[in-house]
Design a protein around this motif. Structure first.
Motif: not given
Length: 270
Positions: A194-209
């Motif tokens: 998905s990097a191409a669908a994001l700006p060059s600087a961003a925050v991503i949150d991930v987690g354990l479901v």
């Protein structure tokens, strides 16, 4: 008129803002804390970079010619199921109000209403408060056992932090977390997809479901946010500053490909 670079902080300076002020000072970058919710006249002509919430970005962005980068509202909905492990859709507020089952509902970017699990859509703001066509992210309810914040620059994680365990704030550097290798591996998969669908600087949150009574868990993306408006938790402040400077700086030095990720700034009167 002045021509130097400056990091502009909102009047409501949080812990991350204080850390960024210190990090900026170490590298000789001037820092100015705004006295109110308007562009400080003494900074006109400077190469301004901003850190603050969406309301502050809207208040000063136009005056300083800023390009405030933010992930697309529908970014999460476009991820493959193996990266979300739940159904997520982008709906209008009118459609969200009509929901009659529990859903996690949030504005994609601005804090227009509380992001939380709603028993149904009747608890959302009415049409007298927010327009019917206001975008809303509607997500199937899942339980995140652990959550992590990733500051991303040019497709690479520059710093990461745990920020919650079982829904409670519990910040720690990723290097001190027992799941650090799993987080890093999952982050690499997310960015590859998905990097191409994001700006060059961003925050991503991930987690354990939580997988339920059977135990175990699955890694999933929580959401993506604008770095210039995101808390750093236990991330390295110097790395956070690098991402913030890119995400909320002068439009004249916009990185190639970032133009489509610029926040639409309102006209500020008075």
């Amino acid at each position: 008129m002045i021509t130097d670079s400056v990091l502009l902080l909102s009047p409501r300076v949080n812990e991350t803002g204080l850390q960024l002020r210190t990090a900026a000072g170490r590298r000789g970058l001037r820092v100015h804390t705004a006295a109110g919710w308007r562009a400080p006249e003494e900074l006109l002509g400077a190469a301004v970079h901003v850190y603050g919430g969406p309301l502050f970005g809207d208040a000063v962005g136009g005056a300083f010619g800023l390009a405030l980068l933010e992930p697309p509202a529908d970014w999460l909905t476009g991820l493959p199921p193996e990266l979300t492990h739940r159904s997520v859709s982008l709906v209008t507020l009118a459609e969200a109000r009509a929901l009659r089952r529990p859903m996690f509902l949030k504005p994609p970017a601005d804090k227009l209403f509380a992001a939380k699990v709603y028993p149904d859509g009747t608890g959302l703001p009415g049409p007298d408060a927010l327009d019917d066509d206001t975008p809303v992210l509607a997500s199937e309810v899942v339980r995140f056992r652990r959550e992590y914040r990733l500051f991303v620059l040019d497709g690479e994680v520059r710093s990461a932090s745990r920020y919650a365990v079982d829904g409670d704030l519990d910040a720690a550097p990723l290097a001190e977390d027992g799941h650090r290798a799993e987080v890093a591996a999952f982050a690499a998969d997310v960015l590859a997809a998905s990097a191409a669908a994001l700006p060059s600087a961003a925050v991503i949150d991930v987690g354990l479901v939580d997988s339920g009574p059977a135990g175990g868990g699955r890694w999933a993306v929580v959401e993506a946010n604008a770095a210039w408006a995101s808390g750093g938790y236990a991330c390295d402040p110097d790395a956070v500053l690098d991402v913030v400077l890119r995400s909320g700086g002068p439009a004249g030095v916009l990185a190639p490909g970032d133009g489509r990720f610029c926040r639409a700034l309102p006209e500020v009167v008075g």
